[in-house]
Design an enzyme around this catalytic site. Structure first.
Site, mmCIF file in Angstrom:
data_model
loop_
_atom_site.group_PDB
_atom_site.id
_atom_site.type_symbol
_atom_site.label_atom_id
_atom_site.label_comp_id
_atom_site.label_asym_id
_atom_site.label_seq_id
_atom_site.Cartn_x
_atom_site.Cartn_y
_atom_site.Cartn_z
ATOM 1 N N LEU A 38 0.890 -1.267 0.156
ATOM 2 C CA LEU A 38 -0.183 -0.003 0.079
ATOM 3 C C LEU A 38 0.854 1.276 -0.098
ATOM 4 O O LEU A 38 0.207 2.247 0.321
ATOM 5 C CB LEU A 38 -0.717 0.041 1.184
ATOM 6 C CG LEU A 38 -1.751 -1.314 1.198
ATOM 7 C CD1 LEU A 38 -2.779 -1.205 2.398
ATOM 8 C CD2 LEU A 38 -2.834 -1.228 0.187
ATOM 9 N N LYS A 96 7.945 3.446 -8.869
ATOM 10 C CA LYS A 96 7.916 3.797 -10.077
ATOM 11 C C LYS A 96 8.143 5.376 -10.556
ATOM 12 O O LYS A 96 8.107 5.943 -11.804
ATOM 13 C CB LYS A 96 6.732 3.259 -10.968
ATOM 14 C CG LYS A 96 5.480 3.941 -10.526
ATOM 15 C CD LYS A 96 4.388 3.913 -11.473
ATOM 16 C CE LYS A 96 3.247 4.647 -10.940
ATOM 17 N NZ LYS A 96 1.916 4.605 -12.036
ATOM 18 N N SER A 136 9.562 -2.297 -18.859
ATOM 19 C CA SER A 136 9.241 -1.033 -19.512
ATOM 20 C C SER A 136 10.018 -0.677 -20.656
ATOM 21 O O SER A 136 11.266 -1.402 -20.788
ATOM 22 C CB SER A 136 9.412 -0.135 -18.376
ATOM 23 O OG SER A 136 9.626 1.291 -18.932
ATOM 24 N N THR A 138 11.652 1.598 -20.864
ATOM 25 C CA THR A 138 12.945 2.336 -20.480
ATOM 26 C C THR A 138 14.096 1.636 -20.460
ATOM 27 O O THR A 138 15.203 2.160 -20.590
ATOM 28 C CB THR A 138 12.476 2.841 -19.067
ATOM 29 O OG1 THR A 138 13.473 4.208 -18.746
ATOM 30 C CG2 THR A 138 12.353 1.787 -18.090
ATOM 31 N N TYR A 162 15.428 4.231 -11.450
ATOM 32 C CA TYR A 162 14.190 3.466 -11.709
ATOM 33 C C TYR A 162 14.191 2.653 -12.940
ATOM 34 O O TYR A 162 14.254 1.255 -12.987
ATOM 35 C CB TYR A 162 12.904 4.242 -11.843
ATOM 36 C CG TYR A 162 11.816 3.508 -12.664
ATOM 37 C CD1 TYR A 162 11.138 2.714 -11.791
ATOM 38 C CD2 TYR A 162 11.585 3.660 -13.684
ATOM 39 C CE1 TYR A 162 10.082 1.932 -12.502
ATOM 40 C CE2 TYR A 162 10.516 3.112 -14.546
ATOM 41 C CZ TYR A 162 9.685 2.194 -13.684
ATOM 42 O OH TYR A 162 8.756 1.500 -14.306
ATOM 43 N N LYS A 166 14.725 -1.929 -13.660
ATOM 44 C CA LYS A 166 13.811 -2.975 -14.447
ATOM 45 C C LYS A 166 14.800 -3.184 -15.328
ATOM 46 O O LYS A 166 14.586 -4.715 -15.453
ATOM 47 C CB LYS A 166 13.038 -1.744 -15.574
ATOM 48 C CG LYS A 166 11.920 -1.251 -14.780
ATOM 49 C CD LYS A 166 10.709 -2.065 -14.491
ATOM 50 C CE LYS A 166 10.164 -2.015 -12.892
ATOM 51 N NZ LYS A 166 9.089 -2.709 -12.565
ATOM 52 N N TYR A 190 6.115 -2.684 -21.088
ATOM 53 C CA TYR A 190 5.073 -1.699 -21.453
ATOM 54 C C TYR A 190 5.701 -0.237 -21.981
ATOM 55 O O TYR A 190 6.622 0.206 -21.391
ATOM 56 C CB TYR A 190 4.248 -1.221 -19.934
ATOM 57 C CG TYR A 190 4.028 -2.214 -19.122
ATOM 58 C CD1 TYR A 190 3.901 -3.483 -19.480
ATOM 59 C CD2 TYR A 190 3.604 -1.798 -17.926
ATOM 60 C CE1 TYR A 190 3.405 -4.543 -18.613
ATOM 61 C CE2 TYR A 190 3.277 -2.810 -16.883
ATOM 62 C CZ TYR A 190 3.060 -4.096 -17.217
ATOM 63 O OH TYR A 190 2.848 -5.240 -16.232
ATOM 64 N N PHE A 191 4.942 -0.006 -23.016
ATOM 65 C CA PHE A 191 5.103 1.602 -23.416
ATOM 66 C C PHE A 191 4.288 2.483 -22.273
ATOM 67 O O PHE A 191 4.696 2.465 -21.192
ATOM 68 C CB PHE A 191 4.876 1.672 -24.884
ATOM 69 C CG PHE A 191 6.244 1.021 -25.658
ATOM 70 C CD1 PHE A 191 6.423 -0.019 -25.635
ATOM 71 C CD2 PHE A 191 6.858 1.955 -26.226
ATOM 72 C CE1 PHE A 191 7.725 -0.736 -26.213
ATOM 73 C CE2 PHE A 191 8.053 1.493 -26.887
ATOM 74 C CZ PHE A 191 8.516 0.117 -26.677
ATOM 75 N N LEU A 213 2.162 12.205 -18.187
ATOM 76 C CA LEU A 213 1.375 13.125 -18.902
ATOM 77 C C LEU A 213 -0.201 13.121 -18.711
ATOM 78 O O LEU A 213 -1.029 14.026 -18.451
ATOM 79 C CB LEU A 213 1.771 13.149 -20.416
ATOM 80 C CG LEU A 213 0.794 13.924 -21.169
ATOM 81 C CD1 LEU A 213 1.113 15.543 -21.023
ATOM 82 C CD2 LEU A 213 1.059 13.832 -22.838
#
Ligand code: NAD
Ligand code: WQD
Length: 354
Positions: A38, A96, A136, A138, A162, A166, A190-191, A213
């Site tokens: 959490l 993240k 990611s 990234t 970060y 990954k 993931y993008f 964004l």
């Protein structure tokens, strides 16, 4: 004991949508076991379960087993593996925030790498070798060529701890697979996940000022924030603003459902990295325009300087996801904006105050 899927970080944004996607499938007979500490998910005072999981239970009529456990808690993990017949793990739990990771690298490496290793040890102890990992785009760093396919080099020019966490986790998973053929690992790169479940009852609920964004635009539209800062207008793109491959979180969630089906395929083993994106990039200003259309609101914005570490453009080569997973994103940019708006306008302050 009924077969179960363990979802770490399942109370978070992508995790909760994936839990929903798993439970919405009539053919899914697995129990869902979520662990989440959490740190970035909301639970009301006096409640046992985090708010997103409560809402998913209401919508699906299915029960979710929830444990407020940190992935670094070895004993806590072992108890969960003993209490449930875990068949595979979908591992979302991580910190993240890219900017924060530059300030607090040890906290990020501790949670994202040490925590991931503790989870893998618990899996091995209990003979669970099937894993879907949240990676990611990234990991590709600054793109050498576009679209980004899975053969693109990884680990070079990554701008943040970060991002490196990954990449390091991917290297650890490759080593695990080399060490023992029992491991089956699908690392989903993931993008840019955006959007919300079509019900408008679960969605992205960032704590504090959004870093990304789409939630920023949504909070401007709903009146929580005054205006969007557009980071740079001098990139070599369609209108000078950064271009990204935004993907609807429900498509992303469906990608995980497809990924775990691969574990049933005879002969499947080893490490597989797979992009999850749409293959199409949109600029910041195109996103603003699409959101204005979906919400009927004006999004005031101001162009400011580039954000440190940002790249101009990225978008995915999605052919492997189609070939290997039989998966393709189906939701459009308009869907992404309409679903984000449905969630944000029904829950202007996120889970806490709705
Ligand atoms: P999120 O913060 O909403 O979800 C992560 C969840 O993990 C949170 O509920 C948090 O409370 C929990 N958590 C964090 N550290 C934990 C720990 N040590 N033990 C137990 N639980 C812990 O983030 P998200 O956007 O849903 O991302 C999920 C995963 O996808 C992450 O691994 C992230 O790195 C990866 N990812 C996200 C994006 C994105 O833009 N959202 C893009 C690429 C990859
Ligand atoms: C998108 C575009 C910004 C906010 C990050 C992580 C990446 C991955 C996804 C996890 C860029 C611009 C943004 C704002 C803006 N996460 N922007 N004003 O940077 O592609 O990727 O999230 O793995 O690792 O780095 O996503 O949503 O932050 O930015 O102008 O207030 O919007 O410059 O062009 P990004 P983003």
């Amino acid at each position: 004991m009924a077969p179960a899927i363990l979802v770490t970080g399942g109370a978070g944004y992508v995790g909760s949508h994936t839990v929903m996607a798993l439970l919405e499938r009539a053919d899914n007979e697995h129990e869902i076991v979520v662990i989440d500490n959490l740190v970035n998910a909301y639970r009301a005072d006096g409640e046992k379960k985090p708010e997103p999981l409560k809402r998913i239970e209401e919508m699906t009529g299915r029960k979710i087993h929830f444990y407020d456990v940190d992935i670094r808690d070895r004993d806590g993990l072992n108890r969960i593996f003993e209490n449930h017949s875990i068949q595979c793990v979908i591992h979302f739990a991580a910190l993240k925030a890219v900017g924060e990771s530059v300030q607090k690298p040890l906290e990020y490496y501790q949670a994202n790498i040490a925590g991931t290793c503790t989870l893998f040890e618990a899996m091995r102890t209990h003979g669970v070798y099937k894993l879907v990992y949240s990676s990611s785009c990234t990991v590709y760093g600054e793109p050498e060529k576009l679209p980004l396919d899975e053969g693109h080099p990884t680990g070079l020019g990554i701008a943040s701890p970060y991002g490196r966490s990954k990449y390091f986790c991917e290297e650890i998973m490759k080593d695990l697979c080399r060490s023992d053929q029992k491991w089956m690992v699908i690392s989903l790169r993931y993008f840019n996940p955006v959007g919300a479940h079509r019900s408008g009852r679960i969605g992205e609920d960032p704590a504090g000022l959004p870093n990304n964004l789409m939630p920023f635009i949504a909070q401007v539209a709903v009146g929580r924030l005054k205006e969007l800062m557009v980071f740079g207008s001098d990139y070599p793109t369609v209108d000078g603003t950064g271009v990204r491959d935004y993907i609807h979180v429900q498509d992303l969630a469906d990608g995980h459902v497809k990924a775990i089906r691969l574990f049933q395929q005879p002969g499947f083993s080893g490490f597989h990295a797979v992009n999850l994106g749409t293959g199409t990039g949109y600029s910041v200003l195109q996103m603003v325009k699409a959101f204005e259309k979906a919400s009927g609101r004006t999004i005031p914005y101001k162009i400011v300087g580039r954000r440190a570490g940002d790249i101009a453009t990225n978008y995915a080569d999605v052919s492997l996801s189609h070939r290997l997973l039989g998966w393709r994103a189906t939701r459009t940019l308009d869907d992404m904006c309409a679903d984000t708006w449905r969630w944000q306008s029904a829950n202007p302050e996120g889970f806490q105050k709705s």
